[in-house]
Each structure stands twice: as structure tokens, then as C-alpha cells.
Design an enzyme around this catalytic site. Sequence first.
Site, mmCIF file in Angstrom:
data_model
loop_
_atom_site.group_PDB
_atom_site.id
_atom_site.type_symbol
_atom_site.label_atom_id
_atom_site.label_comp_id
_atom_site.label_asym_id
_atom_site.label_seq_id
_atom_site.Cartn_x
_atom_site.Cartn_y
_atom_site.Cartn_z
ATOM 1 N N ASP A 251 -30.086 -2.443 -9.847
ATOM 2 C CA ASP A 251 -31.059 -2.909 -10.704
ATOM 3 C C ASP A 251 -31.306 -4.583 -10.401
ATOM 4 O O ASP A 251 -30.334 -5.117 -10.386
ATOM 5 C CB ASP A 251 -30.602 -2.905 -12.080
ATOM 6 C CG ASP A 251 -31.337 -3.176 -13.246
ATOM 7 O OD1 ASP A 251 -32.695 -2.801 -13.219
ATOM 8 O OD2 ASP A 251 -31.041 -4.154 -14.317
ATOM 9 N N GLU A 279 -34.020 -3.137 -6.556
ATOM 10 C CA GLU A 279 -35.410 -3.520 -7.439
ATOM 11 C C GLU A 279 -35.581 -5.062 -7.141
ATOM 12 O O GLU A 279 -34.906 -5.794 -8.067
ATOM 13 C CB GLU A 279 -35.234 -3.091 -8.796
ATOM 14 C CG GLU A 279 -36.340 -3.436 -9.549
ATOM 15 C CD GLU A 279 -36.240 -3.849 -11.006
ATOM 16 O OE1 GLU A 279 -37.138 -3.605 -11.902
ATOM 17 O OE2 GLU A 279 -35.014 -4.425 -11.401
ATOM 18 N N ASP A 351 -41.006 1.268 -15.404
ATOM 19 C CA ASP A 351 -41.308 -0.031 -15.832
ATOM 20 C C ASP A 351 -42.820 -0.355 -15.975
ATOM 21 O O ASP A 351 -43.448 -1.548 -16.107
ATOM 22 C CB ASP A 351 -40.831 -1.056 -15.067
ATOM 23 C CG ASP A 351 -39.038 -1.181 -15.383
ATOM 24 O OD1 ASP A 351 -38.725 -0.817 -16.462
ATOM 25 O OD2 ASP A 351 -38.388 -1.326 -14.482
HETATM 26 C C1 NOJ Z 1 -35.289 -3.337 -14.483
HETATM 27 C C2 NOJ Z 1 -35.415 -2.017 -14.854
HETATM 28 O O1 NOJ Z 1 -35.889 -1.155 -14.095
HETATM 29 C C3 NOJ Z 1 -35.680 -2.110 -16.367
HETATM 30 O O2 NOJ Z 1 -36.087 -1.007 -16.711
HETATM 31 C C4 NOJ Z 1 -34.831 -2.826 -17.321
HETATM 32 O O3 NOJ Z 1 -35.021 -3.148 -18.372
HETATM 33 C C5 NOJ Z 1 -34.489 -4.158 -16.414
HETATM 34 N N1 NOJ Z 1 -34.323 -4.160 -15.088
HETATM 35 C C6 NOJ Z 1 -33.121 -4.840 -16.925
HETATM 36 O O4 NOJ Z 1 -32.123 -4.121 -16.508
#
Ligand code: NOJ
Length: 714
Positions: A251, A279, A351
Amino acid sequence: MQSLSHRLIIIIVLFSILLAPLQIARAADFKRETIYQIITDRFFDGSSSNNNPSQSAGLYDSTKTNWRAYWGGDLPGIQQKMSYLAGMGVTAIWISPPVDNLNTNIPDGNGNPTASYHGYQTRDFKRIEEHFGNSSNSWTEFDNLVTAAHSNGIKVIIDFAPNHSTQNNAGEFGALYDNGSFLGNFTNDSNGYFNHNPNISGGGWDDRYQVQYYTLFDLSDINQMQPTMDAYLKAAAQLFQQHGVDGFRIDAIKHLNWGWQYSLANSIYTFGDSFLFGEWFQGNTSDPLYADSYKYANKTGISMLDFPLNAAIRNVFGSNANFSEIDSVLTAEGGNFTWKEDLVTFIDNHDMARFLSINNNNNRLHEAMAFTLTSRGIPCIYYGTEQYLHNDTDGGTDPYNRPMMTNFSTSTTAYQLVNKLSTLRRNNPAIPYGSMGQRWINNDVYIYERKFFGNVVLVAINKNETSSYNISGLNTSLPAGSYSDNLTGLLGGLSITVSTGSGGNNPVTNFTLPAHAVSVWQFAEGASTPQIGSIGPTAGQPGVKTVIAGKNFGTTPGTVKFGTTTATVNSWSATQITVTTPSVTNGNYSVTVTNSGGQVSNGIQYTVLTAKLIPITFTVNNATPTQVGDYIFLTGNTVELGNWATTWQGAVGPMLTPNYPNWFLVASVPAGQTIQFKFIKIAANGAVTWEAGSNHQFTVPASGTSFVNVNWQY
Ligand code: NOJ
Ligand code: NOJ
């Protein structure tokens, strides 16, 4: 009393059970996988006993009307749907962070209760969340899921979020536990477990210092360089490897200390092979930190989600932009990413609004899916896409992009499509490993070819809803012959005829591509010389195992060379070889396979590290003068330090300067080695200035974290 031999047998059996998972080549060939992303809470409620556990009572909403509460989905639920997933052709699942999350309710400011049903607010990285497993936070349900997945040929990727714990201003105030023992929290942080900076905002999102060291949305920002935190997070990752996990989706990698992540990846790969991707959110290839993103992907051994291509896919299929937008992102990334075939591609995720919320057209969704499943990169399908799941409240953005799965039909077109193209990815190496080349393009039509040696896949997509197109002048590398649609007409495809041309350009007889049709034609060549398509991990110190995948290796073992040095082979099959990184001088090597008949493959790049990586904070004080646009970099005498490189991509950096003119950076460097290094200035125009004097020297500790603090030498 048991006989000695009986006991010996038990010991041997126990040993083989313990060692067996280590022998499976997990990261091997991740390019051949089709990933399915699951929001665990929203997939399937397999056990009602964990819906409202006592330690976090009241966070569950059985009516499923509060979109920010737990709705009951859990690990047993995923396990119960394993044959549904296998039948779709899914070969890897990425599940929500399974670790123990925030136990309290944090009202959202408008009086609505919110829970960490998504899993991104960890309180204990070594235990399983009670809503997903059981009220003792034990591993039982997690282990059962992994076993069931593996026996269905499905790999398990966990979402891992080491950037932060829970919210710093409410709830549990960032409190972290190590398998149940309290470590500390954000408010009373005498050990320095956390960075105490404001939230990232405004221009801070493009600032290298702020993105890494400031706070992401009030989430307690873990200081990974604090030795207890460094050891705790690495041990937690290893614990998941011991529990059979095949990969990690990391993440918020843009917001985690970049230099530390080299050592995280190295720690995971030293324990066992795995597939890592992170990500790194960015809108397109003009993003101010785009060059930092591909430098990271090329060097850390951690691949990433392909956000620039995602934006182009949404624009082209969702908003009817021209195909040239996709084509130019692929070209740009193709020139920048060394391991572009490892980029994880996707249409939507948790997201952003689901595709059908931005364009409620199943044809377009099918086209986008077919593109993602056949173009360069490893495809990831967001749960429910195959059931046309969407809720368009607030434009379908978070949390409305996370509805509960309601249908598990195996007869939808989308379900069939994933199945057919996942099968093709496993059968024809052109899809996982091949080059990606455009063969015919206009605003509505994109015809592209994937090619790996003599293996070819040609794909034609017409996204126009009403007009067919006459396709003339199309050339291909497919050998002369007739080809039927590999999708057997599922999306309106057709057969083509190819005649003999020259120079890899065989003419395709003119044909008409119907409105909203997708057609896929393929050719897989027979026996030939050994062909390498993949290596993973892409870097490691002597002793680390890496997996080479491809075709025609033969069943009788041959040899594998790193440059001219022969490596120890641990396993050998016609498509996959596991080798141990040999003890050679650190640096980049071309790895080749020689089959038992003496035929030599193509070479693939591998970086031999000097030793296990230890994260060190390097600080150079008073590095002046610098003008706007000039940056200080670190360079030194090992591959980890860039081997004295003086370029932006080759040296380590750019360094960060929250206290100008002092600059600092975390770099992961070889344990136990005495390294030589210097700081350089790379000016905006590329001109390089070395600091004066002799090289700095530092002996890297064997474990933990450390720092070096020197003055710029005049
Ligand atoms: C990215 C994640 O995909 C998202 O859903 C999350 O809220 C944030 N990072 C914080 O962890
Ligand atoms: C390191 C030395 O310190 C520096 O002065 C020199 O230019 C580079 N090595 C390149 O050899």
C-alpha cells in the site's frame, strides 16, 4: 512407547511439510497470472460467528446500509467461493489487508460511524482481523484459505500497509501491538516509532520529502528507520510468507520511505521468492514524480500498479478518447520501465468509481477487459466486474465502489471472457512475455500484436458502438494461414487469413471488423531454442534463489550462467528453472540458459547485490552552492550505490533537503561491508560536480538500521 524409526518417520514427515511450501516457486512466472482483487468484507459472508466480535462490537451493520461499517464478508467466504474463482480462470487473489485492524468506531465528522472494514488501519501486523477470521485473532481461517487457494491452483497476495497504523487523532491513536503485546502509540511516542508531521496537502503531494515523511490522511506515519519498527515490519512480512503467501501488494509505496523499501524487498526475497507490487498513485506519465516511479520500479525489485495506463484505459473505453492515448502511454512506459511486463494493469479498483459507473455500457467494459487481459502487464480484475456490479451513488466513488457481491453466476459474458483469456495467457507466452506493438490504429480501432520469439497474439478491438471498420493494409507476424477467433465469437470476433510477406510483415486479407467487436488470433510455435521471458526476483545477493521462466528449457537439466559464471540449479523443468545467485562481484549480469543439447537462450538482466541490504540514513551537511533545480545525490563503490554513476537514474537520489543546505536520504546498502562513497551535485542542466577530498567510508552494520552524517568536502 513409540519406536525410534516411528519417531524418525514423524520427524521426516513434519520436516517435509515444513519445507514443502519453500520449494514451490511462487514468484515464478507471475506474468502468467490473472489477478482478482477482493475487498474481503464485501465478497462473501462465509461465517456468521465473526460478524460482531466482542473486542470490536458494534462495527457490523447487518442491514448493509452504512457503507462504512463491516458487512460480514470474511476469509471463510472467499474460501467457499474458490471454485467460482478457479472456474473464472483467476490464478491469484489479492485480498484486503488481513491483519488486525482498529477496534473502535471513529465517527466521520457528520455523525456517521465508520469502521476499518477495508483493512488499512492496522493495530497488529502479526495477527488476523477478528471480523475476517475469529475472535482470538488467530491464523486458522487465514491458513485454511491459503490451503484451499493453493489446492485450486490460486496464489494468494495480501495487501500490506506498512506506511501507517491507525488514525493519529482518534480511536486508538496509532497504537501498535506485536502479536498482542503493546509497542506504543502516536500520542505518547517516546521511542520514536512514528513521524510527527502534518498531513500531506497541496503541493506537498509532489514534494519528495513530504510524500514520504508527512502524514497520509491522519494515519499515524510509521518511522520505518526506528530499529524496532524496521524489524517488526520485516518480521511481519516474513510471518505471512511462512503462512504461505505468494505475493504482497504494498500500500502507498509513494508515501513509504523509498530507500527503506529496497531493504524490505530484499528481506522478503532472502526468505523466499515472492511477487511484490505497490501502489504508486499518479495520473499520467507527465506526473512530476513519474521518473522517480520508474527508477523505483527498476531498482527496488518491487513492481507497481500501472496507474498511467489505468487512466488511459478509463479515458479511451470509458470516455471515448482516441486509442492513441493508450498507445502513447504504452510507448512511454515501454521506454522507461525495465520490467514493464511485471506492471499490474487494471480498469478500476477500490479507490475509484467502477467502470460501469463512469460508462454504463457492457460492451465497453468487455472491450476494456479484453484489452487488459491481452496487453502488456499482469491483469488485475476488481471483484464483481464479471457480474457487472456497480452502485452509482456519488458517482460511484469510495465507498460506493465497494458493494456487496450479490451474484456468483458462472455464465456471464464477462466471466467467460476472463476464463478464455486467462487460459490463453497460460498457453501462449506472447501474452505474458511478448513485445507490445501497434499494427493498425484509428480513433476507434486498435489492433496490436504481442510477440515472443515465434509466438504471436494479434488482437483487434473496435470500440465504436454502431460503425464497423474496413481493415486494409494490416500486417502481422502470424505465419501464413487461417486463424479463427480465440474468443470463439464471444465478443463478435471473426476469422482472418494471412499470406506470406517479408520482414515479419505478413499481409492480412482485408476484413470488416464489426461494431464493438473484439477478436483475438494466436500462434504458438513448437520446439525451438531456449527462450527466457521472465526472472524473479530481479536482484539478490549470492545465495538468494531466483526463478527463470520461459520456454524450451527441456526436461533434462542444462546449465544457467550469470555472465560467464555457472550457477547452482535447484529445480529444472521445460518452462521454469530455480537457481541460486552465485558468488560473483556485485553488478548487473546477463543470465542465460543452456539446454542439455548445448543451445543457448537470450539473456535477461539480473542484479547481483553485494550482501543483504541494510537501510542507512545518509546526511551531508552544508552542500553549497546549489541553484534551484540542482540536486545532491549519493554515489559509491557498489551496485547498491550506483557504482560511481553520476546520472539521475544511476546515482542514488535525489537527496531530500527539509533543512537546506543539509541533505539526507535513506539508501539500502550491503550488510557488513565497508563502503566508499561521495556526494555529487547534479545541476538542472545535468552538469556534475563532485565534492572534493577523499572518499567517505562507512562500515555497514550486519543488521538493524543506522546513519552516517558528514560534511560536504570543499
Ligand atoms: C491506498 C489504498 O488503496 C486506500 O484504499 C487506502 O485508504 C490508502 N492507501 C491508505 O492506506
Ligand atoms: C570516486 C572519487 O572520489 C571521485 O573523486 C572520482 O571522480 C570517482 N570515484 C570516479 O572514479
